[in-house]
Write an enzyme that holds these catalytic residues in place. Sequence first.
Site, PDB file in Angstrom:
ATOM      1  N   LYS A 279       0.727  -1.293   0.099  1.00 26.06           N
ATOM      2  CA  LYS A 279      -0.021  -0.287  -0.365  1.00 26.06           C
ATOM      3  C   LYS A 279       0.801   1.003  -0.025  1.00 26.06           C
ATOM      4  O   LYS A 279       2.075   0.969   0.188  1.00 26.06           O
ATOM      5  CB  LYS A 279      -0.918  -0.164   1.124  1.00 26.06           C
ATOM      6  CG  LYS A 279       0.062  -0.447   2.888  1.00 26.06           C
ATOM      7  CD  LYS A 279      -1.046  -0.112   3.738  1.00 26.06           C
ATOM      8  CE  LYS A 279      -0.045  -0.534   5.025  1.00 26.06           C
ATOM      9  NZ  LYS A 279      -1.193  -0.669   6.093  1.00 26.06           N
TER      10      LYS A 279
ATOM     11  N   TYR B 158      17.346  29.569   7.895  1.00 25.76           N
ATOM     12  CA  TYR B 158      16.201  30.358   8.278  1.00 25.76           C
ATOM     13  C   TYR B 158      16.262  30.426   9.395  1.00 25.76           C
ATOM     14  O   TYR B 158      16.534  29.408  10.561  1.00 25.76           O
ATOM     15  CB  TYR B 158      15.282  29.408   7.279  1.00 25.76           C
ATOM     16  CG  TYR B 158      14.434  30.091   5.915  1.00 25.76           C
ATOM     17  CD1 TYR B 158      14.361  31.051   5.377  1.00 25.76           C
ATOM     18  CD2 TYR B 158      14.726  28.526   5.384  1.00 25.76           C
ATOM     19  CE1 TYR B 158      14.317  31.185   4.502  1.00 25.76           C
ATOM     20  CE2 TYR B 158      14.857  29.384   3.627  1.00 25.76           C
ATOM     21  CZ  TYR B 158      14.055  30.499   3.445  1.00 25.76           C
ATOM     22  OH  TYR B 158      14.212  30.557   2.573  1.00 25.76           O
TER      23      TYR B 158
HETATM   24  C1  LIG Z   1      -0.018  -1.758   6.595  1.00 24.73           C
HETATM   25  C2  LIG Z   1      -1.038  -3.111   7.377  1.00 24.73           C
HETATM   26  C3  LIG Z   1       0.419  -3.891   7.825  1.00 24.73           C
HETATM   27  C4  LIG Z   1       1.788  -4.113   7.676  1.00 24.73           C
HETATM   28  O1  LIG Z   1       2.016  -3.548   8.688  1.00 24.73           O
HETATM   29  P1  LIG Z   1       3.728  -3.305   9.369  1.00 24.73           P
HETATM   30  O2  LIG Z   1       3.887  -2.828  10.772  1.00 24.73           O
HETATM   31  O3  LIG Z   1       3.894  -2.140   7.450  1.00 24.73           O
HETATM   32  O4  LIG Z   1       4.256  -4.137   9.208  1.00 24.73           O
HETATM   33  C5  LIG Z   1      -0.134  -5.332   8.082  1.00 24.73           C
HETATM   34  N1  LIG Z   1      -1.869  -5.338   7.706  1.00 24.73           N
HETATM   35  C6  LIG Z   1      -2.582  -4.652   7.675  1.00 24.73           C
HETATM   36  C7  LIG Z   1      -4.115  -4.773   7.671  1.00 24.73           C
HETATM   37  C8  LIG Z   1      -2.231  -3.213   6.902  1.00 24.73           C
HETATM   38  O5  LIG Z   1      -2.836  -2.354   7.195  1.00 24.73           O
END
Ligand SMILES: *Cc1c(COP(=O)(O)O)cnc(C)c1O
Length: 384
Positions: A34, A260
Amino acid sequence: MRTATVTIDPLALTHNLMQAKRLAPKSKVLAMVKANAYGHGVAMILPALQQADGVGVASFTEALEARQLGWDKAIGLVEGVFSADEWQQAIDYDCSCVIHHQPQLDWALANIPSSDSATRIVWLKYNTGMNRLGFDYQQTIEAAKQLHQAAFQLILTTHFANADDRKHPLNALQIQRFDEMLALLKKTVSEDVQGSLCNSAGLVNFPEHHYDWVRPGIMLYGSSPVIDKSASELNLKPAMEFSAQIMALSTVNTGEAIGYGSRWIADKPTRTALVSIGYGDGYPRAVNDETHVCVLVKSKTEDSEKSNQSDQGYTSYLCPVRGRVAMDMIVVDVSALPEALPLDSKVVLWGNAPHVDDVAAQAGTIGYELLCRLSARPARVQTI
Ligand SMILES: *Cc1c(COP(=O)(O)O)cnc(C)c1O
């Protein structure tokens, strides 16, 4: 040319996937891609994840991208669909969906996919303590019964709130609730109900509770998912190097301030390098005065004593960032480096050293955020 660059190492990704599989040898792996593969770029990383059993995404658009790139194995939509129309699209593209609330359950029961469709597999989300998505105890049992009667195959799933901290008391409670529900559904609904509990941190911290599917994300990209072990202690390799170049050299006199807000004031004459990277590229403005970058200088043998490491003809120096990060540039202290510093010297913002987890700590955030929020400006390349 301005050279802010994100370099992806597919071999590191594959290595990290293998590491996840070694830690969870009996489970299938839903590799989380994702948010454009945690900022790495889905197109660049999918070929390196061929040995995953499926990929997990947060939106149908992301699922579609994976399909268009030729991913023909499982795709899991971890937030499920957002409308009845999108449920049909999930069917059209053979995606498996999380069902976490009543509207999604209604859409699924009103439009049952054919028996050979991957959408027949649903991830039923049980709220075990995160208190965001998911059905409660009674609703989960009821939803499981209805879905089973409509010939759906079930994967019971939930998400940890504190898996990064092995000793947090909520972990044991979430595991217990999940375990009891899974046993109950196996007994009262179907022996074939599967389970999926662990993200990366759960996968590392709770080897007894991997169940049928694990869902690693951050560890695949080489960042540590747990608070008490670094990425290298977990044998994870960074899949991304974020780099730029020195664009100019300067000297700041004692008592003069840099940048800055004049936040940093030189207490001695300080040789500085301007580096063409800033928050406009995704380098965090919030970094503190302890933050370092790594400057790589073509080795001349006499320089190498002062350096930390030397590889492939380059000597690398950790240099502190001085003053505020601006949109397009930062200033680093190169007083300890050879005077004849070539303008095209490469500067690593994160990669092997410094590690993104270190920079994140210095910016008061987590590696996930720094990786995901890179801007579109840096060039994207891969090592092979
Ligand atoms: C993003 C996600 C993961 C992965 O999590 P990590 O901490 O990056 O390993 C697993 N399960 C769900 C439902 C997620 O949304």
